[in-house]
Design an enzyme around this catalytic site. Structure first.
Site, PDB file in Angstrom:
ATOM      1  N   ARG A 125      -5.272  36.912 -15.355  1.00 17.17           N
ATOM      2  CA  ARG A 125      -4.506  37.851 -16.188  1.00 17.17           C
ATOM      3  C   ARG A 125      -4.721  37.535 -17.677  1.00 17.17           C
ATOM      4  O   ARG A 125      -4.769  38.426 -18.509  1.00 17.17           O
ATOM      5  CB  ARG A 125      -3.016  37.776 -15.836  1.00 17.17           C
ATOM      6  CG  ARG A 125      -2.193  38.827 -16.553  1.00 17.17           C
ATOM      7  CD  ARG A 125      -0.796  38.924 -15.990  1.00 17.17           C
ATOM      8  NE  ARG A 125       0.074  37.869 -16.478  1.00 17.17           N
ATOM      9  CZ  ARG A 125       1.326  37.682 -16.056  1.00 17.17           C
ATOM     10  NH1 ARG A 125       1.840  38.461 -15.129  1.00 17.17           N
ATOM     11  NH2 ARG A 125       2.059  36.722 -16.554  1.00 17.17           N
ATOM     12  N   ARG A 174       5.489  26.923 -17.171  1.00 18.00           N
ATOM     13  CA  ARG A 174       6.299  28.017 -16.612  1.00 18.00           C
ATOM     14  C   ARG A 174       6.589  27.773 -15.131  1.00 18.00           C
ATOM     15  O   ARG A 174       7.666  28.094 -14.642  1.00 18.00           O
ATOM     16  CB  ARG A 174       5.594  29.363 -16.824  1.00 18.00           C
ATOM     17  CG  ARG A 174       5.801  29.872 -18.261  1.00 18.00           C
ATOM     18  CD  ARG A 174       4.748  30.839 -18.709  1.00 18.00           C
ATOM     19  NE  ARG A 174       4.748  32.070 -17.973  1.00 18.00           N
ATOM     20  CZ  ARG A 174       3.667  32.848 -17.832  1.00 18.00           C
ATOM     21  NH1 ARG A 174       2.521  32.494 -18.359  1.00 18.00           N
ATOM     22  NH2 ARG A 174       3.754  33.968 -17.181  1.00 18.00           N
ATOM     23  N   ARG A 229      17.139  34.371 -14.126  1.00 21.13           N
ATOM     24  CA  ARG A 229      16.264  33.212 -14.001  1.00 21.13           C
ATOM     25  C   ARG A 229      17.032  31.906 -13.981  1.00 21.13           C
ATOM     26  O   ARG A 229      16.420  30.847 -13.838  1.00 21.13           O
ATOM     27  CB  ARG A 229      15.296  33.191 -15.186  1.00 21.13           C
ATOM     28  CG  ARG A 229      13.917  33.817 -14.898  1.00 21.13           C
ATOM     29  CD  ARG A 229      13.144  33.659 -16.180  1.00 21.13           C
ATOM     30  NE  ARG A 229      11.728  33.663 -16.115  1.00 21.13           N
ATOM     31  CZ  ARG A 229      10.955  34.744 -16.243  1.00 21.13           C
ATOM     32  NH1 ARG A 229      11.482  35.935 -16.298  1.00 21.13           N
ATOM     33  NH2 ARG A 229       9.661  34.615 -16.284  1.00 21.13           N
ATOM     34  N   ARG A 255      -2.455  37.790 -22.717  1.00 27.38           N
ATOM     35  CA  ARG A 255      -1.074  37.405 -23.041  1.00 27.38           C
ATOM     36  C   ARG A 255      -1.061  35.993 -23.588  1.00 27.38           C
ATOM     37  O   ARG A 255      -1.677  35.094 -23.015  1.00 27.38           O
ATOM     38  CB  ARG A 255      -0.217  37.479 -21.776  1.00 27.38           C
ATOM     39  CG  ARG A 255       0.721  38.646 -21.802  1.00 27.38           C
ATOM     40  CD  ARG A 255       1.510  38.734 -20.533  1.00 27.38           C
ATOM     41  NE  ARG A 255       2.456  37.626 -20.355  1.00 27.38           N
ATOM     42  CZ  ARG A 255       3.420  37.661 -19.444  1.00 27.38           C
ATOM     43  NH1 ARG A 255       3.560  38.718 -18.659  1.00 27.38           N
ATOM     44  NH2 ARG A 255       4.247  36.653 -19.325  1.00 27.38           N
ATOM     45  N   LYS A 294       5.377  40.429  -9.168  1.00 26.46           N
ATOM     46  CA  LYS A 294       6.656  41.135  -9.224  1.00 26.46           C
ATOM     47  C   LYS A 294       6.548  42.445  -9.997  1.00 26.46           C
ATOM     48  O   LYS A 294       7.003  43.486  -9.535  1.00 26.46           O
ATOM     49  CB  LYS A 294       7.735  40.268  -9.910  1.00 26.46           C
ATOM     50  CG  LYS A 294       8.059  38.981  -9.203  1.00 26.46           C
ATOM     51  CD  LYS A 294       9.229  38.262  -9.849  1.00 26.46           C
ATOM     52  CE  LYS A 294       9.006  37.796 -11.274  1.00 26.46           C
ATOM     53  NZ  LYS A 294       8.008  36.715 -11.397  1.00 26.46           N
TER      54      LYS A 294
HETATM   55  P1  AMP Z   1       7.913  37.234 -17.772  1.00 25.33           P
HETATM   56  O1  AMP Z   1       7.176  38.404 -18.323  1.00 25.33           O
HETATM   57  O2  AMP Z   1       9.068  37.643 -16.878  1.00 25.33           O
HETATM   58  O3  AMP Z   1       7.025  36.226 -17.102  1.00 25.33           O
HETATM   59  O4  AMP Z   1       8.582  36.468 -19.009  1.00 25.33           O
HETATM   60  C1  AMP Z   1       7.821  35.906 -20.056  1.00 25.33           C
HETATM   61  C2  AMP Z   1       8.657  34.902 -20.824  1.00 25.33           C
HETATM   62  O5  AMP Z   1       9.808  35.549 -21.391  1.00 25.33           O
HETATM   63  C3  AMP Z   1       9.237  33.753 -20.001  1.00 25.33           C
HETATM   64  O6  AMP Z   1       8.319  32.685 -19.848  1.00 25.33           O
HETATM   65  C4  AMP Z   1      10.444  33.359 -20.829  1.00 25.33           C
HETATM   66  O7  AMP Z   1      10.043  32.628 -21.990  1.00 25.33           O
HETATM   67  C5  AMP Z   1      10.962  34.704 -21.314  1.00 25.33           C
HETATM   68  N1  AMP Z   1      11.920  35.324 -20.353  1.00 25.33           N
HETATM   69  C6  AMP Z   1      11.747  36.473 -19.633  1.00 25.33           C
HETATM   70  N2  AMP Z   1      12.813  36.739 -18.872  1.00 25.33           N
HETATM   71  C7  AMP Z   1      13.700  35.729 -19.099  1.00 25.33           C
HETATM   72  C8  AMP Z   1      14.982  35.416 -18.583  1.00 25.33           C
HETATM   73  N3  AMP Z   1      15.585  36.193 -17.667  1.00 25.33           N
HETATM   74  N4  AMP Z   1      15.594  34.298 -19.050  1.00 25.33           N
HETATM   75  C9  AMP Z   1      15.018  33.498 -19.977  1.00 25.33           C
HETATM   76  N5  AMP Z   1      13.792  33.724 -20.487  1.00 25.33           N
HETATM   77  C10 AMP Z   1      13.127  34.831 -20.060  1.00 25.33           C
END
Ligand code: AMP
Length: 190
Positions: A131, A148, A92, A137, A16
């Site tokens: 990654r 996740r 989400r 990360r 994404k």
């Molecule tokens: P991402 O970079 O989008 O994969 O997000 C990394 C982590 O941030 C996720 O595993 C969640 O812990 C938190 N996170 C990111 N976006 C959201 C969201 N919209 N709602 C809740 N937690 C989020």
């Protein structure tokens, strides 16, 4: 240019973020990644960041209130009539989607598309482990990755039906080269 919003939906590792950044350049949109915003808080060691880090490291979601507040603050800074956003990793949960719907209605921003990037789970795990090696990360280890995926299935996947009922959902095959997937995305938006 007038107001416009696009949502990028899809499991972790679907690509994404990178696809979104190209689409933003070409359509003059601002990419809003809640994950990047949260990582910024963690780095700056804000109170929000300290609370979020534990959840992020476990692969759990940060609370809807925190996320919605963060997005609302960001959108309210924008000049009326010039809100051109691509949401990456948000919403989400159904509660986040409802809040976003209300916010966009309030600010008169039309939702022109919800793009679902589809990739099989085994391929996702492979990509995320790679990654982890490339970017380091802290939430890219296998245990967190599996969680996740589960969190995605339980809490985020219901959004597919939610947006299918509301209209603008487009499913896009996320397997292929960067250019192949990008072409499919732009065709889906046309
Ligand atoms: P991402 O970079 O989008 O994969 O997000 C990394 C982590 O941030 C996720 O595993 C969640 O812990 C938190 N996170 C990111 N976006 C959201 C969201 N919209 N709602 C809740 N937690 C989020």
């Amino acid at each position: 240019m007038s107001n416009e919003a696009i949502i990028f939906l899809g499991p972790p590792g679907a690509g994404k973020g990178t696809q979104a950044s190209r689409l933003c350049k070409e359509r003059d949109l601002v990419q809003l990644s809640t994950g990047d915003m949260l990582r910024g808080h963690v780095k700056r060691e804000t109170e929000l960041g300290k609370a979020a880090k534990k959840l992020m490291d476990a692969g759990e979601l940060v609370s809807d209130d925190v996320i919605i507040g963060m997005v609302r603050a960001e959108l309210e800074q924008k000049e009326a009539g010039q809100i051109r956003m691509l949401f990456d990793g948000f919403p989400r949960t159904i509660a986040q989607a409802e809040a976003l719907g209300n916010l966009l209605a309030e600010l008169e921003v039309p939702l022109v598309g919800v793009l679902l990037l589809e990739v099989a789970e085994e391929e996702l795990v492979k990509r995320l482990l790679k990654r982890a090696q490339d970017q380091g990360r802290s939430d890219d280890n296998e245990e967190t990755i599996r969680n996740r995926m589960k969190v995605y299935r339980d809490q985020t996947e219901p959004l597919v039906d939610y947006y299918q009922d509301k209209g603008p959902l487009k499913k896009v095959d996320g397997l292929g080269t960067f250019d192949e997937v990008y072409t499919r995305l732009t065709q889906a938006l046309a």
